[in-house]
Design a protein around this motif. Sequence first.
Motif, PDB file in Angstrom:
ATOM      1  N   ALA A 162       0.819  -1.211   0.000  1.00  0.00           N
ATOM      2  CA  ALA A 162       0.000   0.000   0.000  1.00  0.00           C
ATOM      3  C   ALA A 162       0.853   1.260   0.000  1.00  0.00           C
ATOM      4  CB  ALA A 162      -0.922   0.004   1.216  1.00  0.00           C
ATOM      5  N   MET A 163       2.002   1.228   0.695  1.00  0.00           N
ATOM      6  CA  MET A 163       2.805   2.432   0.904  1.00  0.00           C
ATOM      7  C   MET A 163       4.091   2.471   0.094  1.00  0.00           C
ATOM      8  SD  MET A 163       0.707   3.758   2.975  1.00  0.00           S
ATOM      9  CE  MET A 163       1.560   5.233   3.509  1.00  0.00           C
ATOM     10  N   GLY A 164       4.565   1.343  -0.364  1.00  0.00           N
ATOM     11  CA  GLY A 164       5.815   1.304  -1.107  1.00  0.00           C
ATOM     12  C   GLY A 164       5.600   1.480  -2.595  1.00  0.00           C
ATOM     13  N   PRO A 165       6.678   1.471  -3.361  1.00  0.00           N
ATOM     14  CA  PRO A 165       6.555   1.564  -4.823  1.00  0.00           C
ATOM     15  C   PRO A 165       5.714   0.419  -5.374  1.00  0.00           C
ATOM     16  CG  PRO A 165       8.831   1.879  -4.117  1.00  0.00           C
ATOM     17  CD  PRO A 165       8.077   1.411  -2.910  1.00  0.00           C
ATOM     18  N   ASN A 166       4.941   0.718  -6.413  1.00  0.00           N
ATOM     19  CA  ASN A 166       4.092  -0.297  -7.042  1.00  0.00           C
ATOM     20  C   ASN A 166       4.727  -0.683  -8.375  1.00  0.00           C
ATOM     21  OD1 ASN A 166       2.161  -1.799  -8.385  1.00  0.00           O
ATOM     22  ND2 ASN A 166       0.452  -0.516  -7.748  1.00  0.00           N
ATOM     23  N   PRO A 167       5.481  -1.792  -8.418  1.00  0.00           N
ATOM     24  CA  PRO A 167       6.155  -2.166  -9.662  1.00  0.00           C
ATOM     25  C   PRO A 167       5.194  -2.563 -10.776  1.00  0.00           C
ATOM     26  CG  PRO A 167       6.329  -3.932  -8.048  1.00  0.00           C
ATOM     27  CD  PRO A 167       5.734  -2.757  -7.334  1.00  0.00           C
ATOM     28  N   PHE A 168       3.977  -2.957 -10.414  1.00  0.00           N
ATOM     29  CA  PHE A 168       3.006  -3.376 -11.418  1.00  0.00           C
ATOM     30  C   PHE A 168       2.433  -2.177 -12.186  1.00  0.00           C
ATOM     31  CE2 PHE A 168       3.032  -6.636  -8.128  1.00  0.00           C
ATOM     32  CZ  PHE A 168       3.240  -7.776  -8.886  1.00  0.00           C
TER      33      PHE A 168
END
Length: 221
Positions: A162-168
């Motif tokens: 939820a809070m980190g980078p979203n690689p998708f």
Amino acid sequence: MTPQRTPKLDRAQVVDAALRLLDEVGLDGLTLRAIAAELDVKAPALYWHFKDKQALLDEMATEIMRRMTARTAEAGGGPSEPPGDWRTVYLTTMRTLRAELLRHRDGAKVYSGARFTDTSYAAGLDASLRVLMDAGFTMATATRAWYTAYSYTIGYVIEEQAMGPNPFAGQGGYDVEARAERLAAHPLAAEAGRVMFQDFEEGFEQGLALVLAGVEALARD
């Protein structure tokens, strides 16, 4: 409306499509209608295999567990392998779980609270508990030790995704500097954001080490 059976469609195909689509749209965008479109069928065809979305999510979580079990076995870490030190087994199991949940967008949310649809998880759980009991834990303390780390891992990954980078989706993570500016009057709370919302790998390991330290203290009681 009575769902019509689609001869060419089976549960595994539905789950595979759902996991692929999950990576594209996330859990909020995952609908039975969208999955049906992905499979080029009408939505009622899915109800032949799953009575509702929760039933599908349960099967998706079970498939994540199956894949994790298969990858662990391929790497030589299956239940038939010599158990080794209980700490190593304990830490490796939770690291493997985290890695598997991170393979899918919102994977931890899908997994959290799911009711597995078969017993494919049981052999691994038996093996993990046996390692702890062979090390001197009672059944009760072994179960609590395992479940505490298991819950920590799932909860951590929910926050991480939820809070980190979203690689998708190619998105960056939470802006901790903007957060710090808003909390300028609360310097400790501001600085805590830099600990909580950056370097999730290190954060997970530090938290897991704290859990392990508590388990070791429990084992000595």
